[in-house]
Write an enzyme that holds these catalytic residues in place. Structure first.
Site, mmCIF file in Angstrom:
data_model
loop_
_atom_site.group_PDB
_atom_site.id
_atom_site.type_symbol
_atom_site.label_atom_id
_atom_site.label_comp_id
_atom_site.label_asym_id
_atom_site.label_seq_id
_atom_site.Cartn_x
_atom_site.Cartn_y
_atom_site.Cartn_z
ATOM 1 N N MET A 1 -29.229 47.780 -104.515
ATOM 2 C CA MET A 1 -29.334 47.901 -103.051
ATOM 3 C C MET A 1 -28.690 49.213 -102.604
ATOM 4 O O MET A 1 -27.612 49.555 -103.078
ATOM 5 C CB MET A 1 -28.614 46.744 -102.343
ATOM 6 C CG MET A 1 -29.409 45.473 -102.211
ATOM 7 S SD MET A 1 -28.700 44.372 -100.951
ATOM 8 C CE MET A 1 -27.073 44.069 -101.616
ATOM 9 N N HIS A 2 -29.392 49.892 -101.710
ATOM 10 C CA HIS A 2 -28.799 51.117 -101.166
ATOM 11 C C HIS A 2 -29.281 51.439 -99.763
ATOM 12 O O HIS A 2 -28.724 52.317 -99.098
ATOM 13 C CB HIS A 2 -29.116 52.314 -102.073
ATOM 14 C CG HIS A 2 -30.558 52.741 -102.031
ATOM 15 N ND1 HIS A 2 -31.545 52.050 -102.695
ATOM 16 C CD2 HIS A 2 -31.171 53.759 -101.383
ATOM 17 C CE1 HIS A 2 -32.702 52.642 -102.480
ATOM 18 N NE2 HIS A 2 -32.515 53.676 -101.685
#
Length: 361
Positions: free
Chosen positions: A208-209
């Protein structure tokens, strides 16, 4: 033909590698083509860029512009100033940009203002979400490019709708899949497998970013808690993006089955993906790789610029609402996830098709 290849961030390197190999193969057959590799320095952390040059057998860049850090505007400006000097000192017939990172857009603008031709690899993909910096980069780049190399018929249609001529559009497939298939037999079992006693199909991978998922602390906390609570006790391996790590460290999230690890090199990361039960992600590129490897993919996004990974592949968008995670995981563990197909021309020969086209332009 002189080609200037632009690489800036981690997603670029997997796309540049097969193009370099294809150019070298063409040279060995007497093809009149050469390249200069420009690294903008957008990703400057070794785990985010340096290891990829080693693992994917990419030659050392001819120049590194050193434009890492700063805000979107600061980085864009730095790349444009540095690349203008580079291109004036080293004129070219064609600037080839890949993907949709800041470097892609910034170098396209500079090239056109210096009257150089621009080719965009992975052109025409759209999420239609202007809150994503990548979408703005795609739209600007495609508005300037002279040649479009595309991954799907949907991308072709998008380009035609915005005025590109059929003579500019080349449906060639997916260069990132070239890299995946060329290196699949070289995947490296990482030390974390033994450290965490990971067994095939008995753990999940997480990445996740995106701001929509990680910028709000409470939302990120809810997302994480829903994931680790609904995987039936299986390990969740999370190679954490530097951007996410800054926020995550203050949340105090602890779970026995959550394992935070450093960003990995390409060969180790994809070993873990291929052996996993499923991947939970908000990345676009990973959805392509999981589709080809036949790995279930749960995407924490409301839209995608790669719809073929959903309509044909193993990917499913579930949105960014934490409440959607449990139903998706329940279907996965019930054995109800779709099997998926591989999209046309995602066959490992895209870069060869691109270079053959360049030699005939």
């Amino acid at each position: 033909m002189k080609v200037t290849l632009i690489a800036g961030a981690r997603p670029n390197f997997m796309k540049i590698a097969p193009l370099i190999h294809a150019i070298k193969n063409a040279q060995s057959r007497g093809g009149d083509i050469s390249y200069r590799l420009v690294h903008t320095g957008q990703h400057y952390d070794k785990n985010m860029s340096g290891t990829f040059f080693e693992e994917l057998n990419i030659p050392k860049p001819d120049v590194n512009l050193g434009c890492g850090g700063g805000t979107q505007a600061e980085q864009t400006a730095a790349i444009m100033v540095a690349f203008e000097k580079e291109l004036m000192a080293n004129p070219t017939d064609l600037v080839m940009v890949v993907g949709d990172v800041t470097s892609t857009m910034a170098c396209s603008v500079v090239a056109k203002k210096l009257c150089a031709k621009v080719a965009h690899v992975e052109a025409g993909i759209r999420s239609w979400d202007l809150s994503m910096p990548e979408e703005i980069n795609r739209m600007v780049t495609d508005s300037l490019a002279d040649y479009y190399f595309t991954t799907s018929e949907v991308a072709n249609q998008n380009l035609r709708r915005f005025g590109a001529a059929d003579s500019q559009i080349f449906f060639v497939g997916n260069v990132m899949i070239d890299t995946l298939l060329a290196n699949r037999s070289r995947f490296v079992r990482p030390a974390v497998c033994d450290q965490l006693t990971l067994k095939p199909q008995q753990y999940l991978m997480l990445t996740m970013h995106r701001p929509a998922n990680v910028d709000e602390a409470e939302k990120l906390k809810r997302l994480m808690n829903e994931m680790v609570s609904n995987v039936y006790g299986l390990p969740v391996v999370f190679p954490i993006h530097p951007r996410t790590a800054k926020i995550f460290s203050d949340l105090g999230i602890k779970a026995d089955n959550l394992h935070i690890v450093e960003p990995m090199g390409y060969l180790e990361f994809n070993y873990l993906v291929e052996q996993s039960k499923a991947v939970i992600t908000d990345s676009g590129g990973i959805t392509e790789e999981t589709t080809v490897m036949g790995v279930p993919c749960i995407t924490l996004r409301d839209n995608t610029e790669r719809p073929e990974t959903c309509t044909m592949g193993t990917n499913e968008l579930i949105g960014t609402n934490p409440d959607n995670i449990k139903p998706a995981l329940d279907r996965l563990f019930a054995g109800q996830w779709k099997k998926g197909l591989i999209p046309p021309l995602w066959d490992g020969h895209t870069s060869e098709r691109i270079v053959d086209i360049l030699l005939n332009i």
